[in-house]
Design a protein around this motif. Structure first.
Motif, PDB file in Angstrom:
ATOM      1  N   ALA A 183       0.842  -1.190   0.000  1.00 20.35           N
ATOM      2  CA  ALA A 183       0.000   0.000   0.000  1.00 20.35           C
ATOM      3  C   ALA A 183       0.878   1.241   0.000  1.00 20.35           C
ATOM      4  O   ALA A 183       1.779   1.377   0.802  1.00 20.35           O
ATOM      5  CB  ALA A 183      -0.907  -0.004   1.228  1.00 20.35           C
ATOM      6  N   ASP A 214      -8.847   4.760  -6.455  1.00 20.70           N
ATOM      7  CA  ASP A 214      -7.471   4.779  -5.953  1.00 20.70           C
ATOM      8  C   ASP A 214      -7.454   4.528  -4.446  1.00 20.70           C
ATOM      9  O   ASP A 214      -6.578   3.819  -3.945  1.00 20.70           O
ATOM     10  CB  ASP A 214      -6.783   6.109  -6.277  1.00 20.70           C
ATOM     11  CG  ASP A 214      -6.435   6.246  -7.753  1.00 20.70           C
ATOM     12  OD1 ASP A 214      -6.347   5.203  -8.451  1.00 20.70           O
ATOM     13  OD2 ASP A 214      -6.263   7.380  -8.205  1.00 20.70           O
ATOM     14  N   ASN A 250      -5.825   1.248  -2.769  1.00 17.24           N
ATOM     15  CA  ASN A 250      -4.855   1.415  -1.695  1.00 17.24           C
ATOM     16  C   ASN A 250      -5.243   0.556  -0.492  1.00 17.24           C
ATOM     17  O   ASN A 250      -4.394  -0.094   0.120  1.00 17.24           O
ATOM     18  CB  ASN A 250      -4.753   2.895  -1.296  1.00 17.24           C
ATOM     19  CG  ASN A 250      -3.631   3.152  -0.322  1.00 17.24           C
ATOM     20  OD1 ASN A 250      -2.475   2.871  -0.612  1.00 17.24           O
ATOM     21  ND2 ASN A 250      -3.974   3.682   0.828  1.00 17.24           N
TER      22      ASN A 250
END
Length: 117
Positions: free
Chosen positions: A28, A104, A108
């Motif tokens: 991440a 996004d 993540n």
């Protein structure tokens, strides 16, 4: 002095490589943001990081998908489709879909989950 600089550069390079690949998964980019999103979306009500609650612990999820090429895609689908989640007592419920529409942020979160060991 020169050797200290070289050791520092080697250490920084090793950390950079580790940050991009842990157990075959992309790490991440922002673990703090991922955990914050998990809290905001209520994910941690059902999932613990270390221990399961109503849902499996995120570390268990990471272990289940470790080494699988489609891990990220499968978790993204699970989080965004509302597919049924199976509980230990046998009942099923639709998995809650995150309110955020920012893929996004969701990617993540998935990458963070998969990076846990």
């Amino acid at each position: 002095m020169k050797s200290v600089v070289n050791i520092t550069r080697l250490g920084a390079a090793a950390l950079a490589v580790a940050a991009f690949s842990i157990s075959g998964h992309a790490f991440a980019a922002d673990a703090v943001a991922a955990e914050k999103l998990a809290r905001q979306e209520g994910c941690l009500r059902c999932h613990g990081i270390e221990r399961g609650k109503d849902g499996p612990a995120y570390k268990e999820v990471a272990a289940k998908f470790r080494g699988k090429a489609d891990a990220e895609a499968r978790l993204l689908h699970h989080l965004s489709s509302g597919e049924k989640a199976k509980f230990p007592d046998g009942h099923e419920e639709e998995h809650k879909i995150p309110k955020t529409k920012d893929m996004d942020q969701i990617k993540n979160l998935v990458q963070w989950i998969l990076s846990l060991t």
